[in-house]
Motif scaffolding. Structure first.
Motif, PDB file in Angstrom:
ATOM      1  N   ALA A 365       0.829  -1.206   0.000  1.00 61.25           N
ATOM      2  CA  ALA A 365       0.000   0.000   0.000  1.00 61.25           C
ATOM      3  C   ALA A 365       0.864   1.256   0.000  1.00 61.25           C
ATOM      4  O   ALA A 365       0.526   2.251  -0.658  1.00 61.25           O
ATOM      5  N   PHE A 366       1.971   1.235   0.705  1.00 66.19           N
ATOM      6  CA  PHE A 366       2.869   2.392   0.737  1.00 66.19           C
ATOM      7  C   PHE A 366       3.355   2.745  -0.664  1.00 66.19           C
ATOM      8  O   PHE A 366       3.261   3.892  -1.100  1.00 66.19           O
ATOM      9  N   TYR A 367       3.862   1.760  -1.395  1.00 67.69           N
ATOM     10  CA  TYR A 367       4.395   2.029  -2.740  1.00 67.69           C
ATOM     11  C   TYR A 367       3.278   2.422  -3.712  1.00 67.69           C
ATOM     12  O   TYR A 367       3.465   3.302  -4.549  1.00 67.69           O
ATOM     13  N   GLU A 368       2.142   1.775  -3.620  1.00 70.63           N
ATOM     14  CA  GLU A 368       1.062   2.090  -4.568  1.00 70.63           C
ATOM     15  C   GLU A 368       0.461   3.468  -4.297  1.00 70.63           C
ATOM     16  O   GLU A 368       0.150   4.200  -5.230  1.00 70.63           O
ATOM     17  N   LEU A 369       0.303   3.835  -3.041  1.00 69.25           N
ATOM     18  CA  LEU A 369      -0.181   5.172  -2.721  1.00 69.25           C
ATOM     19  C   LEU A 369       0.857   6.225  -3.072  1.00 69.25           C
ATOM     20  O   LEU A 369       0.506   7.337  -3.486  1.00 69.25           O
ATOM     21  N   LEU A 370       2.133   5.866  -2.933  1.00 65.95           N
ATOM     22  CA  LEU A 370       3.197   6.797  -3.339  1.00 65.95           C
ATOM     23  C   LEU A 370       3.152   7.039  -4.829  1.00 65.95           C
ATOM     24  O   LEU A 370       3.321   8.174  -5.297  1.00 65.95           O
ATOM     25  N   GLY A 371       2.899   5.982  -5.607  1.00 66.80           N
ATOM     26  CA  GLY A 371       2.775   6.136  -7.043  1.00 66.80           C
ATOM     27  C   GLY A 371       1.604   7.018  -7.431  1.00 66.80           C
ATOM     28  O   GLY A 371       1.699   7.845  -8.342  1.00 66.80           O
TER      29      GLY A 371
END
Length: 375
Positions: A365-371
């Motif tokens: 979730a961290f990486y996808e929300l960062l994207g």
């Protein structure tokens, strides 16, 4: 008299539908007509009753500065290479031929499989020689190619994390610091153990473990016993650019939950103290190494929320593990040894894997929300 002349002049400019090309203030070629301008008004400072109509000069400037690429977007018969100058074509081809998947994913419309399709195409067929050749790549059409080219030529400036990710990460940090991270360690604690998932920016799971903490909620609270358990877990954590610690969402005003809340806050504080390097004096140019991520935000990202309660994420993790084997471009990449180790660890009725699943889902979730925040 001067007021009447000014009003008359601006009224003519506002209601003029076409500039004929004669010498004048708004000279423009015959083949392009002005769009219908939005009429705006200035209040007359003499009588405060009449209004002076003025043209919307922002719209006028935008229309006069439009390029031929706007026409190409809606006309498939026009060659894409003819829509741009030689310098612009060189800039676009430079990005398409040399950009990494991460670089391409930062461009409008190229997030996800489209960036991988570009890399696969140029690997099989060599570098792009013309702009028109991008249409040969799967999932690309004439209109979408124009949007991509314009996004390359006019990149959007990155903003600070006042976006979707900023709602769930504490403390707030500049999104560019997060984007520069090569890997993160997602840490989740419970009443019996501490679990973590080490994931890099390419969504590869590098490490995925947990450790049992025998002194958690055992007998009377002993600070030294808690510290020993948390220190043992921290000594096993791999090195990473950021450590993301789950922020529990327990807010029910129930005295029976007070021991649990106290326990979770104590472990969280110890993790922060042991993982955050000491900068003396504090340097504002060095980002915090340890961050909080709200638990329910991860639940909403994966559709695990039922009202205010979060359900188990075991099935989501099992699906991610299956996709890593069956799909060419899975959402998450698992090494073979981790798939073999955990392939049967999350069966129904086995509660020992919940924290492991939560740690992995938090990292994803961290990486996808960062994207999403960067796009």
């Amino acid at each position: 008299m001067k007021m009447w002349v000014a009003r008359r002049f601006l009224s003519l400019v506002t209601h003029s539908g076409r500039v004929t090309g004669h010498a004048g203030l708004f000279k423009r070629t015959r083949i392009v007509s002005l769009p219908e301008l939005e009429i705006q008004y200035l209040q007359c400072t003499c009588c405060w009753r009449s209004r002076v109509p003025v043209a919307c000069f922002e719209t006028l400037n935008a229309s006069t500065s439009s390029t031929s690429s706007d026409h190409c977007k809606h006309d498939d018969s026009v060659s894409l290479d003819a829509c741009y100058t030689s310098e612009q074509r060189d800039t676009i081809l430079q990005i398409l031929n040399n950009g990494t998947p991460a670089d391409l994913a930062g461009i409008k419309l190229l997030r996800g499989r489209k960036s991988l399709s570009i890399v696969d195409y140029r690997t099989k067929n060599g570098p792009f020689k013309t702009l028109e050749s991008l249409v040969k790549v799967p999932r690309f059409k004439h209109k979408s190619a124009v949007i991509v080219f314009n996004a390359i030529l006019n990149p959007v400036k990155k903003k600070k994390v006042k976006s979707q990710l900023g709602k769930f990460i504490r403390p707030e940090v500049d999104v560019s610091w997060l984007e520069d991270a090569n890997s993160i360690v997602s840490v989740v604690s419970s009443t019996t153990r501490i679990s973590w998932a080490h994931v890099d920016r390419g969504m590869m799971v590098l490490d995925w473990q947990q450790i049992v903490c025998p002194n958690f909620l055992k007998g009377s609270y002993m600070a030294s016993a808690y510290l020993n358990d948390v220190s043992a877990a921290v000594s096993c954590l791999p090195s990473a650019d950021f450590y993301i610690i789950e922020k529990p969402s327990i807010s029910v005003p129930n005295s029976a939950l007070l021991p649990i809340v106290t326990h979770m806050r104590t472990v969280e504080a110890m993790l922060f103290a042991l993982l955050e390097p000491k900068n003396t004096p504090p340097d504002i140019n060095i980002p915090p190494r340890v961050l909080n991520m709200i638990r329910n935000a991860v639940g909403r990202h994966f559709g695990l929320m039922v009202g205010d309660s979060r359900t188990s994420g075991v099935q989501v993790v099992q699906q991610l593990m299956t996709e890593s084997v069956t799909q060419k471009n899975p959402r998450v990449h698992f090494p073979a040894e981790l798939l073999f180790k955990y392939r049967k660890a999350f069966g129904m009725g086995k509660g020992k894997g919940e924290e492991l699943c939560d740690a992995l889902l938090q990292a994803v979730a961290f990486y996808e929300l960062l994207g999403e925040s960067s796009s």
